[in-house]
Design a protein around this motif. Structure first.
Motif, mmCIF file in Angstrom:
data_model
loop_
_atom_site.group_PDB
_atom_site.id
_atom_site.type_symbol
_atom_site.label_atom_id
_atom_site.label_comp_id
_atom_site.label_asym_id
_atom_site.label_seq_id
_atom_site.Cartn_x
_atom_site.Cartn_y
_atom_site.Cartn_z
ATOM 1 N N ASN A 299 39.798 -11.377 -11.328
ATOM 2 C CA ASN A 299 39.138 -11.118 -10.028
ATOM 3 C C ASN A 299 39.301 -9.657 -9.620
ATOM 4 O OD1 ASN A 299 38.293 -13.768 -9.744
ATOM 5 N ND2 ASN A 299 40.212 -14.395 -8.728
ATOM 6 N N CYS A 300 40.513 -9.123 -9.862
ATOM 7 C CA CYS A 300 40.767 -7.718 -9.516
ATOM 8 C C CYS A 300 39.854 -6.787 -10.316
ATOM 9 C CB CYS A 300 42.221 -7.358 -9.745
ATOM 10 S SG CYS A 300 43.362 -8.132 -8.584
ATOM 11 N N ILE A 301 39.713 -7.051 -11.612
ATOM 12 C CA ILE A 301 38.866 -6.210 -12.469
ATOM 13 C C ILE A 301 37.415 -6.311 -12.025
ATOM 14 C CG2 ILE A 301 37.986 -5.943 -14.828
ATOM 15 C CD1 ILE A 301 40.783 -6.808 -15.794
ATOM 16 N N ARG A 302 36.993 -7.544 -11.654
ATOM 17 C CA ARG A 302 35.612 -7.718 -11.213
ATOM 18 C C ARG A 302 35.331 -6.902 -9.948
ATOM 19 N NH1 ARG A 302 35.855 -12.714 -10.462
ATOM 20 N NH2 ARG A 302 35.444 -13.279 -12.645
ATOM 21 N N MET A 303 36.288 -6.916 -9.036
ATOM 22 C CA MET A 303 36.115 -6.174 -7.798
ATOM 23 C C MET A 303 36.120 -4.666 -8.069
ATOM 24 S SD MET A 303 35.655 -8.426 -5.538
ATOM 25 C CE MET A 303 35.693 -7.367 -4.114
ATOM 26 N N ILE A 304 36.937 -4.235 -9.011
ATOM 27 C CA ILE A 304 36.968 -2.803 -9.339
ATOM 28 C C ILE A 304 35.638 -2.367 -9.944
ATOM 29 C CG2 ILE A 304 38.031 -1.083 -10.877
ATOM 30 C CD1 ILE A 304 40.686 -2.536 -10.458
ATOM 31 N N LEU A 305 35.045 -3.186 -10.811
ATOM 32 C CA LEU A 305 33.775 -2.864 -11.457
ATOM 33 C C LEU A 305 32.636 -2.825 -10.433
ATOM 34 C CD1 LEU A 305 34.053 -4.969 -14.749
ATOM 35 C CD2 LEU A 305 34.256 -2.490 -14.489
ATOM 36 N N GLU A 306 32.741 -3.684 -9.417
ATOM 37 C CA GLU A 306 31.700 -3.693 -8.407
ATOM 38 C C GLU A 306 31.748 -2.445 -7.535
ATOM 39 O OE1 GLU A 306 32.059 -7.303 -6.217
ATOM 40 O OE2 GLU A 306 31.326 -8.569 -7.873
ATOM 41 N N GLU A 307 32.927 -1.937 -7.231
ATOM 42 C CA GLU A 307 33.052 -0.750 -6.386
ATOM 43 C C GLU A 307 33.989 0.257 -7.060
ATOM 44 O OE1 GLU A 307 33.854 -1.437 -2.245
ATOM 45 O OE2 GLU A 307 33.201 -3.541 -2.450
ATOM 46 N N PRO A 308 33.540 0.879 -8.155
ATOM 47 C CA PRO A 308 34.417 1.825 -8.856
ATOM 48 C C PRO A 308 34.716 3.071 -8.030
ATOM 49 C CG PRO A 308 32.198 1.886 -9.777
ATOM 50 C CD PRO A 308 32.212 0.739 -8.808
ATOM 51 N N GLU A 309 33.869 3.402 -7.024
ATOM 52 C CA GLU A 309 34.122 4.618 -6.248
ATOM 53 C C GLU A 309 35.201 4.412 -5.193
ATOM 54 O OE1 GLU A 309 31.237 3.046 -6.290
ATOM 55 O OE2 GLU A 309 29.995 4.205 -7.697
ATOM 56 N N ASN A 310 35.496 3.163 -4.864
ATOM 57 C CA ASN A 310 36.492 2.868 -3.815
ATOM 58 C C ASN A 310 37.889 3.025 -4.401
ATOM 59 O OD1 ASN A 310 38.061 1.936 -1.733
ATOM 60 N ND2 ASN A 310 36.701 0.189 -1.277
ATOM 61 N N ARG A 311 38.416 4.238 -4.283
ATOM 62 C CA ARG A 311 39.716 4.515 -4.896
ATOM 63 C C ARG A 311 40.846 3.712 -4.236
ATOM 64 N NH1 ARG A 311 40.157 8.822 -8.214
ATOM 65 N NH2 ARG A 311 38.281 10.082 -8.527
ATOM 66 N N GLU A 312 40.784 3.563 -2.938
ATOM 67 C CA GLU A 312 41.845 2.820 -2.248
ATOM 68 C C GLU A 312 41.905 1.375 -2.744
ATOM 69 O OE1 GLU A 312 43.156 1.503 2.258
ATOM 70 O OE2 GLU A 312 41.470 2.875 1.948
ATOM 71 N N GLN A 313 40.723 0.745 -2.849
ATOM 72 C CA GLN A 313 40.669 -0.637 -3.333
ATOM 73 C C GLN A 313 41.096 -0.708 -4.792
ATOM 74 O OE1 GLN A 313 37.296 -3.638 -2.562
ATOM 75 N NE2 GLN A 313 36.827 -2.827 -4.614
ATOM 76 N N THR A 314 40.655 0.267 -5.597
ATOM 77 C CA THR A 314 41.020 0.278 -7.014
ATOM 78 C C THR A 314 42.535 0.396 -7.188
ATOM 79 O OG1 THR A 314 38.904 1.275 -7.619
ATOM 80 C CG2 THR A 314 40.711 1.471 -9.204
ATOM 81 N N GLY A 315 43.178 1.269 -6.403
ATOM 82 C CA GLY A 315 44.632 1.425 -6.496
ATOM 83 C C GLY A 315 45.364 0.149 -6.136
ATOM 84 N N ARG A 316 44.868 -0.533 -5.065
ATOM 85 C CA ARG A 316 45.532 -1.779 -4.637
ATOM 86 C C ARG A 316 45.378 -2.864 -5.695
ATOM 87 N NH1 ARG A 316 43.042 -2.140 -0.403
ATOM 88 N NH2 ARG A 316 41.540 -3.812 -0.821
ATOM 89 N N TYR A 317 44.157 -2.953 -6.305
ATOM 90 C CA TYR A 317 43.942 -3.982 -7.329
ATOM 91 C C TYR A 317 44.717 -3.678 -8.622
ATOM 92 C CZ TYR A 317 40.361 -6.281 -4.532
ATOM 93 O OH TYR A 317 39.714 -6.957 -3.564
ATOM 94 N N LEU A 318 44.851 -2.374 -8.923
ATOM 95 C CA LEU A 318 45.642 -2.035 -10.122
ATOM 96 C C LEU A 318 47.114 -2.433 -9.950
ATOM 97 C CD1 LEU A 318 44.169 1.470 -11.083
ATOM 98 C CD2 LEU A 318 43.914 -0.700 -12.317
ATOM 99 N N GLU A 319 47.612 -2.295 -8.722
ATOM 100 C CA GLU A 319 48.987 -2.735 -8.470
ATOM 101 C C GLU A 319 49.110 -4.242 -8.661
ATOM 102 O OE1 GLU A 319 50.073 -1.444 -4.612
ATOM 103 O OE2 GLU A 319 50.231 0.679 -5.160
ATOM 104 N N LEU A 320 48.108 -4.991 -8.182
ATOM 105 C CA LEU A 320 48.134 -6.443 -8.363
ATOM 106 C C LEU A 320 48.046 -6.809 -9.839
ATOM 107 C CD1 LEU A 320 45.780 -7.556 -5.428
ATOM 108 C CD2 LEU A 320 48.272 -7.764 -5.557
ATOM 109 N N ILE A 321 47.200 -6.073 -10.584
ATOM 110 C CA ILE A 321 47.093 -6.331 -12.031
ATOM 111 C C ILE A 321 48.444 -6.074 -12.711
ATOM 112 C CG2 ILE A 321 46.044 -5.497 -14.169
ATOM 113 C CD1 ILE A 321 43.465 -4.986 -12.548
ATOM 114 N N ASP A 322 49.107 -4.987 -12.299
ATOM 115 C CA ASP A 322 50.413 -4.672 -12.882
ATOM 116 C C ASP A 322 51.421 -5.783 -12.583
ATOM 117 O OD1 ASP A 322 52.257 -2.707 -14.214
ATOM 118 O OD2 ASP A 322 53.223 -2.820 -12.232
#
Length: 499
Positions: A299-322
């Motif tokens: 789900n995190c990867i899907r959300m990152i792919l949908e909004e790759p420009e949203n750095r704040e969201q990408t950072g939060r999802y990468l932490e969850l992935i980790d």
């Protein structure tokens, strides 16, 4: 296993060793032989001395009876008129070196005519010795005891020619010299016996040491024998029964070591098989523990792919992935730790920590089946010495059995505490469930290999058997209490100091 056998051997205390028995037997045998031999010598010597003095006394009384008889004969025919001649014979006789106590001449009425003791003149003897001497027409000897003189040998001869008898000549000989000789002989034999016994004791002691030395070596090796380690061959090279026994022991020890090695290999295979079976039982829970983080990561990867420009969201999802990856790594690592095949190593083990590790592997299965966990762990529990992986396998098997026994849910209680049994300190682990329980008729069989009450395909029948083997290899004990429908309580005692 070996320590138990050694402890049982130590309970046997040698009271009569072969060396002591051998020395005692030989010494007693020599004493008995010397006693019988001494008795034979004393009796034989006594008989010889008695025969000698009887012969000498008979010869003396006979030789003196001839001139005395002649005196009576000469007086009767009128050729002799002196009365003092008989007294001279008696007085001369008393001056001889013979141990003579008395000498007397009696008439046919046992009246004293001449006596070495002048006070006895005219006395009449009516005692049995005198009567026997008077009745006898032969030279005889008689033995009797006198309160003043002790043992006396009385030799008597009739003073007669043909049918004419004038009286009796009697001479009393003291037997004290014979008794003194027998007494000296007794002490000589006793001294000789003691000397021979001491010499024999010294010789037998040396011989017994040579005889029992190989046995002592054999006993020492038996006590030190361990099926877990090789030992040097016995230093016994005798060609007798002891050497044969040593060879037989060497063969037996080698067979025991080989059998133990094969048994150990078979046991390791059983433990490995049961561990693999346990991993299979854990697979559903492990899959869930991995799938949940994976779904979140997707789900995190899907959300990152949908909004790759949203750095704040990408950072939060990468932490969850980790975090998800770390959780997956933790689950996989625990499963690998449990399943890996390491050499057995005895080290300090924290029993509470091992129990918690196994509960983490079963956490999902217990929660899914509505099984509550109650932990009552002693925080001051001492460390024990053992193999952590083997103990964890035993704990896991008991927890899985508790899980299987509560298909409708229940409570699993795990308690630890320190106890003292038989003057030894133990860590006690209690694993209690509220499941279906075990019928009393089955309790004696549950630790048998391949015995199971589960349906075909749901169990190997090795779990409890492997548990018992692991606990006993740690010099511990495992017990079970249960009744049908009332759950089961497994109690494990692990010594604080073992191996």
């Amino acid at each position: 296993m070996d320590s138990k056998n050694i402890n049982q051997n130590d309970k046997f205390h040698l009271r009569w060793t072969l060396k002591i028995k051998f020395i005692t037997f030989i010494t007693l045998l020599i004493v008995v032989i010397m006693i019988f031999n001494g008795m034979f010598i004393i009796i034989r010597e006594k008989r010889l001395l008695m025969a000698k003095i009887e012969n000498e006394s008979t010869a003396l009384v006979k030789s003196l009876a001839i001139p005395v008889t002649n005196v009576f004969l000469y007086k009767e025919v009128g050729l002799l008129h002196e009365e003092e001649l008989l007294e001279n014979y008696i007085s001369q006789l008393m001056e001889e070196k013979y141990p003579i106590l008395y000498a007397m001449i009696l008439d046919n009425e046992n009246r004293v005519l001449v006596h070495s003791d002048l006070k006895k003149f005219g006395s009449i003897y009516n005692d049995p010795i005198s009567e026997n001497a008077l009745r006898s027409w032969q030279t005889i000897t008689q033995k009797y005891h006198d309160k003043n003189w002790g043992d006396v040998l009385d030799a008597s001869a009739p003073l007669a020619i043909s049918s004419k008898r004038w009286g009796t000549l009697r001479i009393g000989f003291s037997l004290e010299p014979i008794q003194a000789r027998i007494q000296r002989l007794y002490w000589e034999i006793l001294g000789l016996t003691l000397g021979i016994v001491l010499l024999a004791f010294f010789i037998v002691n040396i011989l017994s040491r040579k005889l029992t030395a190989p046995l002592s070596i054999l006993i020492t090796e038996m006590k030190k024998t361990s099926v877990e380690q090789e030992r040097q061959p016995l230093a016994i090279h005798s060609s007798d029964e002891i050497g044969y026994l040593a060879c037989a022991f060497e063969d037996m020890r080698e067979r025991l070591i080989n059998s133990h090695r094969e048994l150990k290999q078979a046991q390791d295979q059983l433990i490995r098989a049961e561990k693999l079976a346990s991993i299979g039982r854990l697979s559903s829970g492990v899959a869930h523990e991995i799938n949940n983080p994976l779904n979140g990561m997707q789900n995190c990867i899907r959300m990152i792919l949908e909004e790759p420009e949203n750095r704040e969201q990408t950072g939060r999802y990468l932490e969850l992935i980790d975090e998800g990856l770390q959780k997956i790594e933790s689950v996989v690592q625990k499963l690998l730790d449990y399943s890996r095949k390491d050499p057995i190593m005895y080290e300090k083990v924290d029993v509470n920590h091992s129990l918690k590790k196994m509960l983490e592997l079963l956490e999902y299965k217990f929660s899914k089946q509505n099984i509550n966990i109650e932990l009552q762990l002693d925080d001051n529990l001492p460390l024990i010495r053992g193999d952590a992986h083997l103990l964890e396998q035993a704990f896991l098997n008991l927890m899985i059995n508790a899980y299987d026994a509560m298909p409708e849910g229940g409570t699993l209680t795990i308690r630890t505490k320190q106890t003292t049994r038989k003057r030894r300190k133990f860590v006690t682990v209690v694993i209690q469930d509220t499941g279906e329980g075990i019928p009393e008729s089955e309790l004696t069989r549950i630790f048998d290999p391949f015995y199971t009450t589960k349906d075909v395909g749901e169990g190997t029948g090795l779990g409890l058997s492997v548990c018992q083997g692991i606990i006993e290899n740690h010099q511990g004990e495992i017990f079970v209490k249960s009744k049908a429908g009332q759950g089961a309580v497994f109690t494990i005692f692990l010594p604080v100091k073992s191996k």
